[in-house]
Design an enzyme around this catalytic site. Structure first.
Site, PDB file in Angstrom:
ATOM      1  CE1 TYR A 158      68.316  80.589  36.008  1.00 30.90           C
ATOM      2  CE2 TYR A 158      68.356  82.729  34.915  1.00 30.90           C
ATOM      3  CZ  TYR A 158      68.552  81.357  34.890  1.00 30.90           C
ATOM      4  OH  TYR A 158      69.008  80.758  33.737  1.00 30.90           O
ATOM      5  CG  HIS A 167      69.651  85.332  28.061  1.00 27.81           C
ATOM      6  ND1 HIS A 167      69.354  84.001  27.970  1.00 27.81           N
ATOM      7  CD2 HIS A 167      70.278  85.657  26.910  1.00 27.81           C
ATOM      8  CE1 HIS A 167      69.782  83.528  26.810  1.00 27.81           C
ATOM      9  NE2 HIS A 167      70.365  84.519  26.145  1.00 27.81           N
ATOM     10  CE  LYS A 218      71.440  81.228  41.658  1.00 33.85           C
ATOM     11  NZ  LYS A 218      71.632  82.053  40.482  1.00 33.85           N
ATOM     12  CE1 TYR A 249      67.511  75.983  34.338  1.00 36.54           C
ATOM     13  CE2 TYR A 249      66.686  78.003  33.338  1.00 36.54           C
ATOM     14  CZ  TYR A 249      67.703  77.289  33.956  1.00 36.54           C
ATOM     15  OH  TYR A 249      68.919  77.900  34.183  1.00 36.54           O
ATOM     16  N   PRO A 299      73.009  71.462  38.922  1.00 30.56           N
ATOM     17  CG  PRO A 299      73.501  70.529  36.845  1.00 30.56           C
ATOM     18  CD  PRO A 299      73.395  70.194  38.284  1.00 30.56           C
TER      19      PRO A 299
END
Ligand SMILES: Cc1cc2nc3c(=O)[nH]c(=O)nc-3n(C[C@H](O)[C@H](O)[C@H](O)COP(=O)(O)OP(=O)(O)OC[C@H]3O[C@@H](n4cnc5c(N)ncnc54)[C@H](O)[C@@H]3O)c2cc1C
Length: 389
Positions: A384, A72, A296, A200, A292
Protein backbone atom coordinates in the site's frame (compact mmCIF):
# COMPACT_ATOMS: atom_id res chain seq x y z
CA UNK A 1 10.10 22.72 -33.94
CA UNK A 2 12.93 20.78 -32.36
CA UNK A 3 13.22 19.42 -28.83
CA UNK A 4 15.10 16.67 -27.02
CA UNK A 5 12.09 14.77 -25.63
CA UNK A 6 8.63 15.08 -27.18
CA UNK A 7 6.08 14.15 -24.51
CA UNK A 8 2.61 13.13 -25.68
CA UNK A 9 -0.01 13.74 -22.97
CA UNK A 10 -0.30 16.54 -20.42
CA UNK A 11 -1.60 14.39 -17.55
CA UNK A 12 0.44 13.73 -14.40
CA UNK A 13 2.98 11.41 -16.13
CA UNK A 14 3.80 13.80 -18.94
CA UNK A 15 3.97 16.90 -16.76
CA UNK A 16 6.08 15.27 -14.05
CA UNK A 17 8.56 13.92 -16.60
CA UNK A 18 8.77 17.30 -18.32
CA UNK A 19 9.36 19.14 -15.03
CA UNK A 20 12.01 16.67 -13.79
CA UNK A 21 13.88 16.83 -17.11
CA UNK A 22 13.72 20.62 -17.09
CA UNK A 23 15.50 20.68 -13.71
CA UNK A 24 18.37 18.73 -15.28
CA UNK A 25 18.53 21.04 -18.28
CA UNK A 26 16.87 18.58 -20.67
CA UNK A 27 14.40 20.18 -23.05
CA UNK A 28 10.91 18.84 -23.76
CA UNK A 29 7.63 19.81 -25.41
CA UNK A 30 4.31 18.48 -24.05
CA UNK A 31 1.41 17.83 -26.47
CA UNK A 32 -2.06 17.66 -24.88
CA UNK A 33 -5.24 17.08 -26.86
CA UNK A 34 -7.56 18.72 -24.32
CA UNK A 35 -7.54 22.13 -22.63
CA UNK A 36 -5.81 22.73 -19.31
CA UNK A 37 -9.20 23.34 -17.66
CA UNK A 38 -10.47 20.00 -18.90
CA UNK A 39 -7.45 18.12 -17.55
CA UNK A 40 -7.76 19.89 -14.19
CA UNK A 41 -11.48 19.09 -14.02
CA UNK A 42 -10.90 15.33 -13.97
CA UNK A 43 -11.42 13.93 -10.46
CA UNK A 44 -9.21 10.87 -10.13
CA UNK A 45 -6.59 9.50 -7.74
CA UNK A 46 -5.87 10.86 -4.26
CA UNK A 47 -3.41 8.64 -2.34
CA UNK A 48 0.30 9.29 -2.97
CA UNK A 49 2.98 6.73 -2.16
CA UNK A 50 6.31 7.89 -0.73
CA UNK A 51 7.95 7.42 -4.14
CA UNK A 52 5.64 9.97 -5.76
CA UNK A 53 5.98 12.32 -2.77
CA UNK A 54 9.78 12.17 -3.23
CA UNK A 55 9.47 12.78 -6.98
CA UNK A 56 7.31 15.85 -6.32
CA UNK A 57 10.10 17.13 -4.07
CA UNK A 58 12.76 16.41 -6.71
CA UNK A 59 10.60 18.24 -9.25
CA UNK A 60 10.43 21.28 -6.95
CA UNK A 61 6.62 21.17 -6.75
CA UNK A 62 6.06 19.85 -3.23
CA UNK A 63 5.27 23.05 -1.31
CA UNK A 64 1.47 22.91 -1.49
CA UNK A 65 1.43 19.12 -1.05
CA UNK A 66 3.52 19.53 2.12
CA UNK A 67 1.19 22.17 3.57
CA UNK A 68 -2.22 20.99 2.36
CA UNK A 69 -1.79 17.20 1.95
CA UNK A 70 -2.84 14.86 4.75
CA UNK A 71 -0.25 12.41 6.08
CA UNK A 72 -1.94 9.09 6.84
CA UNK A 73 -0.17 6.61 9.10
CA UNK A 74 -2.83 3.95 8.70
CA UNK A 75 -5.73 2.72 6.62
CA UNK A 76 -8.77 0.67 7.58
CA UNK A 77 -10.58 -2.34 6.19
CA UNK A 78 -14.09 -3.11 7.36
CA UNK A 79 -16.10 -6.27 7.01
CA UNK A 80 -19.64 -5.70 8.16
CA UNK A 81 -19.24 -3.77 11.42
CA UNK A 82 -15.76 -5.08 12.22
CA UNK A 83 -12.81 -2.78 11.49
CA UNK A 84 -9.20 -3.84 10.88
CA UNK A 85 -6.73 -0.97 11.16
CA UNK A 86 -3.55 -1.45 9.16
CA UNK A 87 -0.89 0.66 10.87
CA UNK A 88 1.17 1.25 7.74
CA UNK A 89 3.62 3.61 9.45
CA UNK A 90 4.37 1.16 12.27
CA UNK A 91 4.61 -1.78 9.85
CA UNK A 92 6.73 -0.11 7.16
CA UNK A 93 8.18 3.05 8.69
CA UNK A 94 6.42 5.15 6.02
CA UNK A 95 3.06 6.90 5.69
CA UNK A 96 1.05 7.78 2.57
CA UNK A 97 -0.10 11.30 1.67
CA UNK A 98 -3.68 12.12 0.71
CA UNK A 99 -3.49 14.87 -1.94
CA UNK A 100 -5.69 14.88 -5.04
CA UNK A 101 -4.38 14.12 -8.52
CA UNK A 102 -6.06 17.36 -9.60
CA UNK A 103 -3.81 19.26 -7.18
CA UNK A 104 -0.69 17.35 -8.28
CA UNK A 105 -1.50 18.27 -11.88
CA UNK A 106 -2.25 21.89 -10.99
CA UNK A 107 1.11 22.23 -9.19
CA UNK A 108 2.94 20.71 -12.16
CA UNK A 109 1.21 22.98 -14.69
CA UNK A 110 2.10 26.00 -12.59
CA UNK A 111 5.75 24.94 -12.36
CA UNK A 112 6.01 24.28 -16.10
CA UNK A 113 4.40 27.61 -16.92
CA UNK A 114 6.60 29.53 -14.45
CA UNK A 115 9.73 28.12 -16.04
CA UNK A 116 8.62 28.78 -19.61
CA UNK A 117 7.86 25.13 -20.39
CA UNK A 118 6.23 24.52 -23.75
CA UNK A 119 2.82 22.83 -23.54
CA UNK A 120 0.71 22.68 -26.68
CA UNK A 121 -3.01 22.25 -25.87
CA UNK A 122 -5.87 21.25 -28.17
CA UNK A 123 -3.63 19.26 -30.48
CA UNK A 124 -5.24 16.80 -32.89
CA UNK A 125 -4.06 13.94 -35.06
CA UNK A 126 -0.83 13.33 -33.12
CA UNK A 127 1.29 10.85 -35.11
CA UNK A 128 4.68 9.39 -34.19
CA UNK A 129 7.14 8.85 -37.04
CA UNK A 130 10.43 6.93 -37.35
CA UNK A 131 10.37 5.71 -33.74
CA UNK A 132 12.87 2.99 -34.63
CA UNK A 133 15.46 5.46 -35.90
CA UNK A 134 17.71 7.90 -34.04
CA UNK A 135 15.69 10.81 -35.45
CA UNK A 136 12.00 10.34 -34.59
CA UNK A 137 9.44 13.07 -35.12
CA UNK A 138 5.87 13.83 -34.10
CA UNK A 139 3.31 15.61 -36.26
CA UNK A 140 0.01 17.12 -35.15
CA UNK A 141 -2.65 19.65 -36.10
CA UNK A 142 -3.66 22.72 -34.13
CA UNK A 143 -6.05 25.46 -35.24
CA UNK A 144 -6.09 23.93 -38.70
CA UNK A 145 -2.30 24.12 -39.11
CA UNK A 146 0.13 21.20 -39.47
CA UNK A 147 3.07 21.10 -37.04
CA UNK A 148 6.09 18.86 -36.78
CA UNK A 149 8.49 18.32 -33.89
CA UNK A 150 11.86 16.66 -34.48
CA UNK A 151 13.25 15.05 -31.33
CA UNK A 152 15.63 12.48 -29.85
CA UNK A 153 12.99 10.56 -27.89
CA UNK A 154 9.20 10.29 -27.67
CA UNK A 155 7.57 9.71 -24.26
CA UNK A 156 4.08 8.24 -24.67
CA UNK A 157 2.29 9.60 -21.58
CA UNK A 158 -1.10 9.81 -23.27
CA UNK A 159 -3.19 7.48 -21.12
CA UNK A 160 -5.11 4.34 -21.98
CA UNK A 161 -6.85 5.80 -25.06
CA UNK A 162 -3.81 7.58 -26.46
CA UNK A 163 -1.95 7.08 -29.71
CA UNK A 164 1.44 5.96 -28.36
CA UNK A 165 0.68 2.37 -27.40
CA UNK A 166 -1.14 1.79 -30.71
CA UNK A 167 1.97 2.99 -32.59
CA UNK A 168 3.82 -0.15 -31.46
CA UNK A 169 2.99 -2.83 -34.06
CA UNK A 170 0.70 -5.69 -33.02
CA UNK A 171 3.36 -8.29 -33.73
CA UNK A 172 5.77 -6.58 -31.30
CA UNK A 173 3.31 -5.79 -28.53
CA UNK A 174 1.53 -8.17 -26.20
CA UNK A 175 -1.45 -7.00 -24.15
CA UNK A 176 -2.65 -8.70 -20.95
CA UNK A 177 -6.11 -7.77 -19.74
CA UNK A 178 -8.75 -8.61 -17.16
CA UNK A 179 -12.08 -6.79 -17.14
CA UNK A 180 -14.05 -6.95 -13.88
CA UNK A 181 -17.84 -7.46 -13.90
CA UNK A 182 -18.57 -4.21 -12.01
CA UNK A 183 -17.62 -0.55 -11.80
CA UNK A 184 -17.19 2.10 -9.11
CA UNK A 185 -19.73 4.87 -8.71
CA UNK A 186 -17.72 7.76 -7.22
CA UNK A 187 -19.09 10.95 -5.70
CA UNK A 188 -17.36 14.09 -4.52
CA UNK A 189 -19.31 15.68 -1.71
CA UNK A 190 -18.89 18.98 0.09
CA UNK A 191 -19.01 17.35 3.51
CA UNK A 192 -16.44 16.47 6.20
CA UNK A 193 -14.98 12.95 5.76
CA UNK A 194 -16.67 10.26 7.85
CA UNK A 195 -13.29 9.24 9.31
CA UNK A 196 -9.82 10.79 9.41
CA UNK A 197 -8.48 7.66 7.62
CA UNK A 198 -9.70 5.80 4.53
CA UNK A 199 -12.10 2.89 5.03
CA UNK A 200 -12.13 0.08 2.46
CA UNK A 201 -15.43 -1.66 3.18
CA UNK A 202 -16.29 -5.24 2.24
CA UNK A 203 -19.99 -5.86 2.77
CA UNK A 204 -22.50 -8.44 1.61
CA UNK A 205 -24.05 -5.67 -0.54
CA UNK A 206 -20.72 -5.02 -2.30
CA UNK A 207 -17.66 -2.86 -1.83
CA UNK A 208 -17.55 0.77 -0.63
CA UNK A 209 -14.68 3.18 -0.06
CA UNK A 210 -14.71 6.22 2.21
CA UNK A 211 -11.94 8.53 1.04
CA UNK A 212 -11.37 12.27 1.16
CA UNK A 213 -9.72 15.29 -0.42
CA UNK A 214 -9.74 17.75 2.48
CA UNK A 215 -11.54 18.55 5.74
CA UNK A 216 -14.70 19.56 3.88
CA UNK A 217 -14.48 17.45 0.73
CA UNK A 218 -15.19 13.74 0.81
CA UNK A 219 -14.70 11.18 -1.95
CA UNK A 220 -16.97 8.16 -1.58
CA UNK A 221 -17.39 5.14 -3.83
CA UNK A 222 -19.63 2.09 -4.12
CA UNK A 223 -19.35 -0.98 -6.33
CA UNK A 224 -22.17 -0.99 -8.92
CA UNK A 225 -23.14 -3.22 -11.88
CA UNK A 226 -21.48 -2.25 -15.15
CA UNK A 227 -24.90 -1.57 -16.67
CA UNK A 228 -25.64 1.26 -14.17
CA UNK A 229 -25.46 4.94 -15.13
CA UNK A 230 -24.88 7.88 -12.75
CA UNK A 231 -28.50 8.96 -13.34
CA UNK A 232 -29.62 5.66 -11.81
CA UNK A 233 -28.22 6.94 -8.52
CA UNK A 234 -29.97 10.11 -7.28
CA UNK A 235 -28.11 11.58 -4.28
CA UNK A 236 -30.43 10.14 -1.62
CA UNK A 237 -30.25 6.65 -3.17
CA UNK A 238 -26.44 6.85 -3.12
CA UNK A 239 -26.28 7.95 0.52
CA UNK A 240 -28.74 5.23 1.56
CA UNK A 241 -26.71 2.50 -0.13
CA UNK A 242 -23.36 3.83 1.06
CA UNK A 243 -24.53 3.81 4.68
CA UNK A 244 -25.54 0.16 4.40
CA UNK A 245 -22.02 -0.86 3.30
CA UNK A 246 -19.87 0.88 5.91
CA UNK A 247 -19.79 -0.06 9.64
CA UNK A 248 -22.92 1.03 11.54
CA UNK A 249 -20.96 3.36 13.84
CA UNK A 250 -19.66 5.26 10.83
CA UNK A 251 -23.03 5.22 9.06
CA UNK A 252 -24.57 6.86 12.13
CA UNK A 253 -22.11 9.75 12.06
CA UNK A 254 -21.91 10.15 8.25
CA UNK A 255 -22.69 13.74 7.24
CA UNK A 256 -24.46 13.82 3.89
CA UNK A 257 -24.70 16.95 1.76
CA UNK A 258 -24.25 18.41 -1.70
CA UNK A 259 -22.74 16.03 -4.24
CA UNK A 260 -20.72 18.07 -6.75
CA UNK A 261 -19.47 15.26 -9.00
CA UNK A 262 -20.77 11.80 -9.76
CA UNK A 263 -19.32 9.32 -12.25
CA UNK A 264 -18.94 5.61 -12.90
CA UNK A 265 -15.58 4.05 -13.81
CA UNK A 266 -15.26 0.45 -15.03
CA UNK A 267 -12.59 -1.68 -13.36
CA UNK A 268 -9.83 -3.20 -15.45
CA UNK A 269 -6.37 -4.72 -15.08
CA UNK A 270 -4.22 -4.19 -18.18
CA UNK A 271 -0.52 -4.35 -19.04
CA UNK A 272 1.21 -4.02 -22.39
CA UNK A 273 4.71 -5.39 -23.03
CA UNK A 274 7.25 -4.12 -23.96
CA UNK A 275 7.06 -0.49 -22.83
CA UNK A 276 9.71 0.61 -25.32
CA UNK A 277 9.81 0.47 -29.10
CA UNK A 278 12.94 2.05 -30.53
CA UNK A 279 12.93 5.63 -29.24
CA UNK A 280 9.31 5.54 -28.09
CA UNK A 281 8.78 4.90 -24.36
CA UNK A 282 5.36 4.31 -22.77
CA UNK A 283 4.65 5.76 -19.33
CA UNK A 284 1.67 5.46 -16.99
CA UNK A 285 -1.84 4.59 -18.15
CA UNK A 286 -0.59 4.38 -21.75
CA UNK A 287 1.03 1.07 -20.76
CA UNK A 288 -1.02 -0.22 -17.84
CA UNK A 289 -4.25 0.12 -15.88
CA UNK A 290 -5.12 -1.16 -12.42
CA UNK A 291 -8.49 -1.30 -10.69
CA UNK A 292 -8.41 1.63 -8.22
CA UNK A 293 -8.62 -0.68 -5.17
CA UNK A 294 -5.18 -0.18 -3.63
CA UNK A 295 -4.65 3.33 -5.09
CA UNK A 296 -1.90 2.30 -7.49
CA UNK A 297 -2.86 4.01 -10.82
CA UNK A 298 -1.17 7.35 -10.35
CA UNK A 299 1.61 5.77 -8.31
CA UNK A 300 2.63 3.26 -10.98
CA UNK A 301 2.64 6.13 -13.48
CA UNK A 302 5.08 7.88 -11.15
CA UNK A 303 7.45 4.90 -10.93
CA UNK A 304 7.57 4.71 -14.75
CA UNK A 305 8.43 8.41 -14.84
CA UNK A 306 11.21 7.79 -12.32
CA UNK A 307 12.82 5.01 -14.41
CA UNK A 308 12.51 6.92 -17.67
CA UNK A 309 13.81 10.14 -16.11
CA UNK A 310 16.83 8.27 -14.73
CA UNK A 311 17.47 6.66 -18.11
CA UNK A 312 17.23 9.95 -20.01
CA UNK A 313 19.52 11.68 -17.49
CA UNK A 314 22.09 8.91 -17.98
CA UNK A 315 21.80 9.32 -21.75
CA UNK A 316 22.19 13.10 -21.81
CA UNK A 317 24.41 13.71 -18.79
CA UNK A 318 26.60 10.58 -18.62
CA UNK A 319 26.56 9.36 -22.23
CA UNK A 320 25.24 5.92 -21.24
CA UNK A 321 22.17 4.16 -22.67
CA UNK A 322 22.08 1.51 -19.94
CA UNK A 323 19.13 3.21 -18.23
CA UNK A 324 16.94 3.57 -21.30
CA UNK A 325 17.83 0.05 -22.42
CA UNK A 326 16.72 -1.33 -19.04
CA UNK A 327 13.61 0.90 -18.85
CA UNK A 328 10.94 -1.52 -20.03
CA UNK A 329 12.13 -4.46 -17.90
CA UNK A 330 12.61 -2.36 -14.76
CA UNK A 331 9.26 -0.60 -15.07
CA UNK A 332 7.38 -3.82 -15.84
CA UNK A 333 8.93 -5.68 -12.90
CA UNK A 334 7.41 -3.14 -10.50
CA UNK A 335 4.16 -2.76 -12.42
CA UNK A 336 3.34 -6.47 -12.31
CA UNK A 337 3.67 -6.40 -8.52
CA UNK A 338 1.33 -3.41 -8.31
CA UNK A 339 -1.06 -5.22 -10.67
CA UNK A 340 -0.99 -8.24 -8.36
CA UNK A 341 -1.70 -6.12 -5.30
CA UNK A 342 -4.57 -4.22 -6.96
CA UNK A 343 -6.10 -7.48 -8.25
CA UNK A 344 -5.72 -9.07 -4.79
CA UNK A 345 -7.33 -6.08 -3.00
CA UNK A 346 -10.17 -6.15 -5.54
CA UNK A 347 -10.77 -9.85 -4.87
CA UNK A 348 -10.51 -9.33 -1.11
CA UNK A 349 -13.16 -6.62 -0.95
CA UNK A 350 -15.68 -6.91 -3.82
CA UNK A 351 -18.68 -9.12 -4.46
CA UNK A 352 -18.27 -10.92 -7.78
CA UNK A 353 -21.66 -11.82 -9.28
CA UNK A 354 -20.46 -15.23 -10.47
CA UNK A 355 -18.96 -16.31 -7.14
CA UNK A 356 -20.09 -19.54 -5.44
CA UNK A 357 -20.59 -20.00 -1.68
CA UNK A 358 -17.12 -21.55 -1.63
CA UNK A 359 -15.60 -18.39 -3.14
CA UNK A 360 -17.35 -16.27 -0.49
CA UNK A 361 -15.95 -18.51 2.28
CA UNK A 362 -12.46 -18.07 0.81
CA UNK A 363 -12.90 -14.31 0.83
CA UNK A 364 -14.06 -14.38 4.46
CA UNK A 365 -11.12 -16.59 5.45
CA UNK A 366 -8.71 -14.18 3.76
CA UNK A 367 -10.17 -11.22 5.71
CA UNK A 368 -10.06 -13.23 8.98
CA UNK A 369 -6.42 -14.11 8.32
CA UNK A 370 -5.61 -10.46 7.70
CA UNK A 371 -7.34 -9.48 10.95
CA UNK A 372 -5.35 -11.94 13.06
CA UNK A 373 -1.96 -12.06 11.37
CA UNK A 374 0.63 -9.31 11.57
CA UNK A 375 2.69 -10.73 8.68
CA UNK A 376 -0.39 -10.51 6.44
CA UNK A 377 -0.96 -6.92 7.58
CA UNK A 378 2.69 -6.09 6.90
CA UNK A 379 2.45 -7.52 3.37
CA UNK A 380 -0.59 -5.32 2.73
CA UNK A 381 1.10 -2.28 4.27
CA UNK A 382 4.32 -2.69 2.23
CA UNK A 383 2.36 -2.81 -0.99
CA UNK A 384 0.00 0.00 0.00
CA UNK A 385 2.81 2.39 0.90
CA UNK A 386 4.55 1.43 -2.35
CA UNK A 387 7.32 -1.01 -3.19
CA UNK A 388 10.74 0.64 -3.52
CA UNK A 389 11.83 1.99 -6.92
C1 LIG B 1 -12.27 7.89 -13.64
C2 LIG B 1 -10.93 7.52 -13.06
C3 LIG B 1 -10.75 7.45 -11.68
C4 LIG B 1 -9.52 7.10 -11.15
N1 LIG B 1 -9.39 6.99 -9.81
C5 LIG B 1 -8.19 6.61 -9.31
C6 LIG B 1 -8.01 6.47 -7.92
O1 LIG B 1 -8.92 6.67 -7.12
N2 LIG B 1 -6.78 6.09 -7.45
C7 LIG B 1 -5.73 5.85 -8.31
O2 LIG B 1 -4.62 5.54 -7.86
N3 LIG B 1 -5.87 6.00 -9.62
C8 LIG B 1 -7.08 6.36 -10.13
N4 LIG B 1 -7.21 6.49 -11.46
C9 LIG B 1 -6.04 6.25 -12.27
C10 LIG B 1 -5.16 7.49 -12.36
O3 LIG B 1 -5.94 8.64 -12.46
C11 LIG B 1 -4.25 7.31 -13.58
O4 LIG B 1 -3.44 6.19 -13.34
C12 LIG B 1 -3.40 8.53 -13.89
O5 LIG B 1 -4.20 9.58 -14.35
C13 LIG B 1 -2.35 8.18 -14.93
O6 LIG B 1 -1.71 9.34 -15.38
P1 LIG B 1 -1.21 9.46 -16.88
O7 LIG B 1 -0.61 10.80 -16.97
O8 LIG B 1 -0.39 8.26 -17.19
O9 LIG B 1 -2.52 9.35 -17.79
P2 LIG B 1 -3.74 10.37 -17.92
O10 LIG B 1 -4.04 11.00 -16.61
O11 LIG B 1 -4.82 9.62 -18.60
O12 LIG B 1 -3.18 11.50 -18.86
C14 LIG B 1 -3.01 11.29 -20.24
C15 LIG B 1 -3.17 12.60 -20.96
O13 LIG B 1 -2.92 12.40 -22.35
C16 LIG B 1 -3.90 13.11 -23.10
N5 LIG B 1 -4.00 12.44 -24.40
C17 LIG B 1 -4.63 11.28 -24.69
N6 LIG B 1 -4.50 10.99 -25.98
C18 LIG B 1 -3.76 11.98 -26.53
C19 LIG B 1 -3.30 12.24 -27.84
N7 LIG B 1 -3.58 11.39 -28.85
N8 LIG B 1 -2.59 13.36 -28.07
C20 LIG B 1 -2.30 14.21 -27.05
N9 LIG B 1 -2.72 14.01 -25.78
C21 LIG B 1 -3.45 12.91 -25.53
C22 LIG B 1 -5.15 13.04 -22.25
O14 LIG B 1 -6.06 14.09 -22.56
C23 LIG B 1 -4.59 13.15 -20.85
O15 LIG B 1 -4.53 14.49 -20.39
C24 LIG B 1 -8.43 6.83 -12.02
C25 LIG B 1 -8.61 6.91 -13.39
C26 LIG B 1 -9.84 7.24 -13.92
C27 LIG B 1 -10.01 7.29 -15.41
Amino acid sequence: MRTQVCIIGGGPSGLLLSQLLHRKGIDSVVLERKTKEYVLGRIRAGVLEQGLVDLMRQAGVAARMESEGYVHDGTQISCGDALIRIDIKALTGKPVVVYGQTEVTRDLYEARENSGGQIEFNVEGVTIHDARTDAPSVTFMRDGTHHRIDCDFVAGCDGFHGVSRKTIPDDVRRDYEKVYPFGWLGVLSQTPPVDHELIYAASDRGFALASMRNSNLSRYYIQVPLSDRPDDWPDQTFWGEFKKRIPQGHAAKLITGPIIEKSIAPLRSFVTEPMRWGRLFLCGDAAHIVPPTGAKGLNTAASDVHYLYQGLCQHYLEGSDDGIDAYSDKALARIWKAERFSWWMTNLLHRFPEWSDFDLKMQQAEIDFLRSNEAAQRALAENYVGLPY
